[in-house]
Design a protein around this motif. Sequence first.
Motif, PDB file in Angstrom:
ATOM      1  N   SER A 156       3.272   6.076  -5.552  1.00 35.90           N
ATOM      2  CA  SER A 156       3.129   6.188  -7.008  1.00 35.90           C
ATOM      3  C   SER A 156       1.966   7.098  -7.383  1.00 35.90           C
ATOM      4  O   SER A 156       2.075   7.939  -8.296  1.00 35.90           O
ATOM      5  CB  SER A 156       2.941   4.797  -7.608  1.00 35.90           C
ATOM      6  OG  SER A 156       2.790   4.872  -9.010  1.00 35.90           O
ATOM      7  N   ASN A 203       2.892   3.921 -14.307  1.00 32.01           N
ATOM      8  CA  ASN A 203       3.918   4.467 -13.419  1.00 32.01           C
ATOM      9  C   ASN A 203       4.827   5.490 -14.100  1.00 32.01           C
ATOM     10  O   ASN A 203       5.806   5.930 -13.491  1.00 32.01           O
ATOM     11  CB  ASN A 203       4.779   3.328 -12.868  1.00 32.01           C
ATOM     12  CG  ASN A 203       4.009   2.393 -11.960  1.00 32.01           C
ATOM     13  OD1 ASN A 203       3.773   2.688 -10.790  1.00 32.01           O
ATOM     14  ND2 ASN A 203       3.588   1.255 -12.498  1.00 32.01           N
ATOM     15  N   HIS A 234       2.212   1.905  -3.457  1.00 34.08           N
ATOM     16  CA  HIS A 234       1.101   2.297  -4.336  1.00 34.08           C
ATOM     17  C   HIS A 234       0.696   3.745  -4.048  1.00 34.08           C
ATOM     18  O   HIS A 234       0.470   4.538  -4.990  1.00 34.08           O
ATOM     19  CB  HIS A 234      -0.084   1.362  -4.122  1.00 34.08           C
ATOM     20  CG  HIS A 234      -1.274   1.685  -4.965  1.00 34.08           C
ATOM     21  ND1 HIS A 234      -1.293   1.486  -6.326  1.00 34.08           N
ATOM     22  CD2 HIS A 234      -2.485   2.223  -4.633  1.00 34.08           C
ATOM     23  CE1 HIS A 234      -2.469   1.863  -6.814  1.00 34.08           C
ATOM     24  NE2 HIS A 234      -3.211   2.308  -5.802  1.00 34.08           N
ATOM     25  N   ASN A 250       0.818  -1.212   0.000  1.00 33.37           N
ATOM     26  CA  ASN A 250       0.000   0.000   0.000  1.00 33.37           C
ATOM     27  C   ASN A 250       0.851   1.261   0.000  1.00 33.37           C
ATOM     28  O   ASN A 250       0.517   2.253  -0.675  1.00 33.37           O
ATOM     29  CB  ASN A 250      -0.924   0.007   1.221  1.00 33.37           C
ATOM     30  CG  ASN A 250      -2.032  -1.021   1.102  1.00 33.37           C
ATOM     31  OD1 ASN A 250      -2.388  -1.434   0.002  1.00 33.37           O
ATOM     32  ND2 ASN A 250      -2.575  -1.444   2.238  1.00 33.37           N
TER      33      ASN A 250
END
Length: 685
Positions: free
Chosen positions: A347, A415, A344, A341
């Motif tokens: 990002s 990404n 993520h 998490n």
Amino acid sequence: MRNGGGGGVGGGGVRRGRSGGGGLPLSKGVVAVFGVVVLAPLFFFVARGFRGPFGVSGKAEDSSVVNKQNLDWREKLVLQHLKPLLSKEVIDVIVANTNDLGPLSLDSFRKKNLSASWRVAEKENSEYTSIEATQGTTYAKQESPRLKLGTVSDNQQGIIESPATLERRKLREKRREKRANDLLKLNDDAVLRLENEAIERSKSVDSAILGKYNIWRKQNENDNSDSTVRLMRDQIIMAKVYLSLAKMKNKTDLFQELQIKLKESQRALGEATNDSDLSQSAPEKMKAMGQILSRAREQLYDCKLVTSKLRAMLQSAEEQVRSLKKQSTFLSQLAAKTIPNGIHCLSMRLTIDYYLLPPEKKRFPRSENLENPNLFHYALFSDNVLAASVVVNSTVMNAKEPEKHVFHLVTDKLNFGAMNMWFLLNPPGKATIHVENVDGFKWLNSSYCPVLRQLESAAMKEYYFKADHPTTAGSSNLKYRNPKYLSMLNHLRFYLPQVYPKLDKILFLDDDIVVQKDLTPLWLVDLHGKVNGAVETCGESFHRFDKYLNFSNPHIARNFDPNACGWAYGMNIFDLQAWKKNDITGIYHKWQNMNEDRTLWKLGTLPPGLITFYGLTHPLQKSWHVLGLGYNPSIDRSDIENAAVVHYNGNMKPWLEISMIKYRSYWTKYIKYDHPYLRWCNLTE
């Protein structure tokens, strides 16, 4: 008195025996027969004569005088006849023994009550022989006959011993004491040595080797180590056996009692792994269970039925273990392929901020270095911002001339913004960096790339994206069922000349590595016309070609050696001029097309890499690239610290919770956890 007289007579006897023996005309054979037939019985009868009634009882002073005179002429007679047959050393031993222990008798021989010198023909003074070790016991046994000779009651005077006898006894006692001390010292030294070795071994093992993995937790290292827990578990197993037998034989009352006691024992045991974890009621429950099991044994025990039931329980347990192992494998693979998490979150926040930037602030400096063949170029393909930052930071921090290093970073569409934003905010010093989107390579399409074409096929979609497909022999390992193995970020390594057409050499790096030394000497390595410079991994048999390729297929068996040495991806120096000359990409396309049905190898990039670069790989020194930090807890620390690159290949990546804590510091030291973005996403060390 007796000992002193015996010594004097013995000396005289020796002189007469020698003079008499010199004049015997008999042959050695006749002497031997004469000794066996006549002298041996004479010797023993004379010896028994030493224990006359006066010698033992000591009733009168006159009797002892007569006994002494008898002793003198008998000793002289025996010594006179034995001298030609026995050496002087043997006679001296007999004399010394009679001085120490009293006269010999047949009883002494029957009881084996002899000195060690009568039984051992080796060195008499050896302090570490097993015979000498038992001499104390023999000496204790010898005390009895001496008391009989010297004393009858506590009121009578003890034996008068010569100074030589006392001296010998003192020497024997000193030897025994010295041997005992030596043995104790040896034992203490051995214990100390073992303790030191155990301490050293314990220092080399990290109790938190695999972090959150239960099998490595301290409380499970000595499972079932306590006797009460073991006994209760054994009782539960036998209760289940008798429960089944009671139901089979219609023993209703016993069945119900067993069922009740079984539940009580299971509740009392709970999750305990040692005696200290047990509840206070556990001993009482254990006792009650023991009583009901005793009754059940009397009523139900049948060896054949019990054996059959235990076998069935064992098979059931094995099935459960296999099922749980398969589930564990699936979950570990899932954990390995899932982005945490925190990463993520990082990002997403970076992506949002990147697209809010004006166009002029989205450019990296020193773009003129991107196609300069005289610089040191790196290829890094990743969708993990944090992992890519560690690779770049560790390389630049250990480089001697960072301004000559150029990083070509390729990521996916999701990404792309985050990767750009991170390195715009955190530029790699004087080094050059450039970020590209793999989806922007328009030439990389399904008509050119076999992997993309295969991914579009219905059979491949069913295999990867439907959960109800049957399990086949080629898909038994769950890690190969992940669509990530068909990601173009993985397979882009086979298209390096197409991506970087103006470069002569390039160093390929995986995103799960850490650089610890300057890598510029790799560009000076002579590859001897080969395309790929890599560290070989065939130190173990499972890193050879037959592990990765299907040699039952004639195409594989005909073209490759099953014992050929494998090598590692993760840090590879590629000669792009030799690549073009050997048409490496064309070779890859050929074999990838042949493997559309996955019969040549399972998925991934290493098997096609072994095939594509077969005979075209130059081995590098192992210190350039140390592997296994993502699965092997026993890598030597010196190998890690001396390596130019360490590789976290395996499922336990350093950014995951399942990473091995003992190796994690090599990775985390290149991350600044006080960075605002990392704090915002709760990314901590």
